[in-house]
Design a protein around this motif. Structure first.
Motif, PDB file in Angstrom:
ATOM      1  N   GLN A  92       0.826  -1.191   0.000  1.00  0.00           N
ATOM      2  CA  GLN A  92       0.000   0.000   0.000  1.00  0.00           C
ATOM      3  C   GLN A  92       0.861   1.242   0.000  1.00  0.00           C
ATOM      4  N   HIS A  94       0.476   5.540   1.272  1.00  0.00           N
ATOM      5  CA  HIS A  94      -0.351   6.500   1.997  1.00  0.00           C
ATOM      6  C   HIS A  94       0.481   7.746   2.249  1.00  0.00           C
ATOM      7  N   HIS A  96       1.213  11.449   4.847  1.00  0.00           N
ATOM      8  CA  HIS A  96       1.103  12.222   6.095  1.00  0.00           C
ATOM      9  C   HIS A  96       1.263  13.679   5.685  1.00  0.00           C
ATOM     10  N   GLU A 106       7.002  13.558   8.333  1.00  0.00           N
ATOM     11  CA  GLU A 106       7.335  12.863   9.591  1.00  0.00           C
ATOM     12  C   GLU A 106       8.852  12.941   9.813  1.00  0.00           C
ATOM     13  N   HIS A 119       4.474   7.461   1.797  1.00  0.00           N
ATOM     14  CA  HIS A 119       5.100   6.178   2.168  1.00  0.00           C
ATOM     15  C   HIS A 119       4.607   5.053   1.268  1.00  0.00           C
ATOM     16  N   VAL A 121       4.730   1.141   1.195  1.00  0.00           N
ATOM     17  CA  VAL A 121       4.981   0.084   2.169  1.00  0.00           C
ATOM     18  C   VAL A 121       5.105  -1.266   1.468  1.00  0.00           C
ATOM     19  N   PHE A 130       2.040 -10.536   5.695  1.00  0.00           N
ATOM     20  CA  PHE A 130       2.363  -9.211   6.244  1.00  0.00           C
ATOM     21  C   PHE A 130       2.421  -9.270   7.772  1.00  0.00           C
ATOM     22  N   VAL A 142       9.973   0.570   3.698  1.00  0.00           N
ATOM     23  CA  VAL A 142       9.126   1.700   3.315  1.00  0.00           C
ATOM     24  C   VAL A 142       9.967   2.725   2.568  1.00  0.00           C
ATOM     25  N   SER A 197      10.880   1.956  12.682  1.00  0.00           N
ATOM     26  CA  SER A 197       9.569   1.367  12.999  1.00  0.00           C
ATOM     27  C   SER A 197       8.462   1.958  12.141  1.00  0.00           C
ATOM     28  N   PHE A 198       7.276   1.368  12.305  1.00  0.00           N
ATOM     29  CA  PHE A 198       6.091   2.035  11.775  1.00  0.00           C
ATOM     30  C   PHE A 198       5.928   3.338  12.547  1.00  0.00           C
ATOM     31  N   THR A 199       5.470   4.379  11.880  1.00  0.00           N
ATOM     32  CA  THR A 199       5.263   5.656  12.576  1.00  0.00           C
ATOM     33  C   THR A 199       3.841   5.746  13.122  1.00  0.00           C
ATOM     34  N   THR A 200       3.128   4.591  13.033  1.00  0.00           N
ATOM     35  CA  THR A 200       1.781   4.544  13.611  1.00  0.00           C
ATOM     36  C   THR A 200       1.711   3.317  14.518  1.00  0.00           C
ATOM     37  N   ILE A 207      11.126  -2.109  10.181  1.00  0.00           N
ATOM     38  CA  ILE A 207      11.240  -1.376   8.921  1.00  0.00           C
ATOM     39  C   ILE A 207      12.662  -0.982   8.547  1.00  0.00           C
ATOM     40  N   TRP A 209      14.009   1.687   6.376  1.00  0.00           N
ATOM     41  CA  TRP A 209      13.550   2.919   5.733  1.00  0.00           C
ATOM     42  C   TRP A 209      14.477   3.286   4.583  1.00  0.00           C
TER      43      TRP A 209
HETATM   44  N1  LIG Z   1       3.577   5.405   8.480  1.00  0.00           N
HETATM   45  S1  LIG Z   1       4.028   3.876   8.409  1.00  0.00           S
HETATM   46  O1  LIG Z   1       5.273   3.732   9.153  1.00  0.00           O
HETATM   47  O2  LIG Z   1       4.131   3.439   7.035  1.00  0.00           O
HETATM   48  N2  LIG Z   1       2.912   3.029   9.185  1.00  0.00           N
HETATM   49  C1  LIG Z   1       2.156   2.052   8.750  1.00  0.00           C
HETATM   50  N3  LIG Z   1       1.256   1.455   9.579  1.00  0.00           N
HETATM   51  C2  LIG Z   1       0.344   0.464   9.132  1.00  0.00           C
HETATM   52  C3  LIG Z   1       0.772  -0.283   7.949  1.00  0.00           C
HETATM   53  C4  LIG Z   1       1.439   0.583   6.942  1.00  0.00           C
HETATM   54  N4  LIG Z   1       2.289   1.621   7.485  1.00  0.00           N
END
Ligand SMILES: NS(=O)(=O)N=C1NCCCN1
Ligand SMILES: [Zn+2]
Length: 261
Positions: A92, A94, A96, A106, A119, A121, A130, A142, A197-200, A207, A209
């Motif tokens: 995917q 997405h 920010h 970010e 991003h 992913v 996954f 990412v 890491s994931f930023t969420t 990750i 990067w």
């Molecule tokens: N901003 S990020 O680090 O890519 N965070 C994500 N979280 C859910 C799955 C895809 N990416």
């Protein structure tokens, strides 16, 4: 009910660790990159994306970002090379972004915040799926692309931004077919890479990067389009989807490598 995580004062990045302990780990993302501390690594290979436009499926507003989803049931759209071993599958993309052009990214580069950060992913199929990849340090890759407001906006962003009309509120999804996201890449392949890491939430530290040095340009109108998304569902009070970015996290001794001098 427990307020799910978000970017507001009561559920934002400073409180994520209460429900997601990994958020206080020592390999968190994003980070601030200071060029003086970056190590040029001449052994870093170039990265290559080979994406199948037919893998693009849908575009979604999940109340926290705008996401384009791809078919990742086989090695159809893959990223390889650079710091990676093997081919990682595109799952995917997405974004920010901020509430104004002066912030929204970010990662922060030498104190510079960009208007947005895109991003892409990818996950490592050697870990089966996954969910399994999230548990591995080499599970996810990412590619981060910075969006900068400038005089020559990139026409390739138009396709995503045109679709925003159809996904204004949380939960809205629309078909998004025949799209090769590699058209979004800037000219230069120069990148920084580090482990994070994931930023969420849950902020898994899985990750690799790959942050592209050259930003792509967008117009202020295109940024306004992104900011016209709502974080609420259709029948809820209107709340603009903006400032969905996590601030930089402690580097904790990590080395950031650059593919360029
Ligand atoms: N901003 S990020 O680090 O890519 N965070 C994500 N979280 C859910 C799955 C895809 N990416
Ligand atoms: Zn992201």
């Amino acid at each position: 009910a427990q307020s799910v995580w978000g970017y507001d004062s009561d559920n934002g990045p400073e409180r994520w660790h209460e429900n997601y302990p990994l958020a206080k780990g020592d390999k968190q993302s994003p980070i601030e990159i200071n060029s003086k501390d970056v190590q040029h690594d001449s052994s870093l290979a170039s990265w290559h994306a080979s994406y199948d436009p037919g893998a693009a499926k849908t575009i979604l507003n999940n109340g926290r970002t705008c996401r384009v989803v791809f078919d990742d049931t086989f090695d159809r759209s893959v990223l390889r090379g650079g710091p990676l071993s093997g081919a990682y599958r595109l799952r995917q993309l997405h974004l920010h972004w901020g509430s104004c052009d002066q912030h929204g990214s970010e990662h922060v580069i030498d104190g510079v915040k960009y208007a947005a950060e895109l991003h892409m992913v990818h996950w490592n199929p050697k870990h089966g799926n996954f969910a399994g990849a999230l548990k591995q340090p080499d599970g996810v890759a990412v590619v981060g692309i910075f969006l900068k407001v400038g005089p020559t906006p990139k026409p390739e962003m138009k396709r995503i931004l045109e679709e925003i009309e159809n996904i204004k509120t949380k939960g809205k999804e629309a078909p998004f077919l025949h799209f090769d996201p590699s058209i979004l890449f800037p000219k230069s392949r120069d990148y920084w890479t580090y482990h994070g890491s994931f930023t969420t939430p849950p902020c898994e530290e899985c990750i690799t990067w790959i942050l592209l040095r050259e930003p792509i340009e967008v117009s202020s109108d295109q940024m306004a389009k992104l900011r016209s998304l709502s974080k609420n569902a259709e029948n809820e009070p209107a709340s603009p989807l903006v400032d969905n970015w996590r601030p930089p996290q402690p580097l904790k001794g990590r080395i950031v490598r650059a593919s360029f001098k």
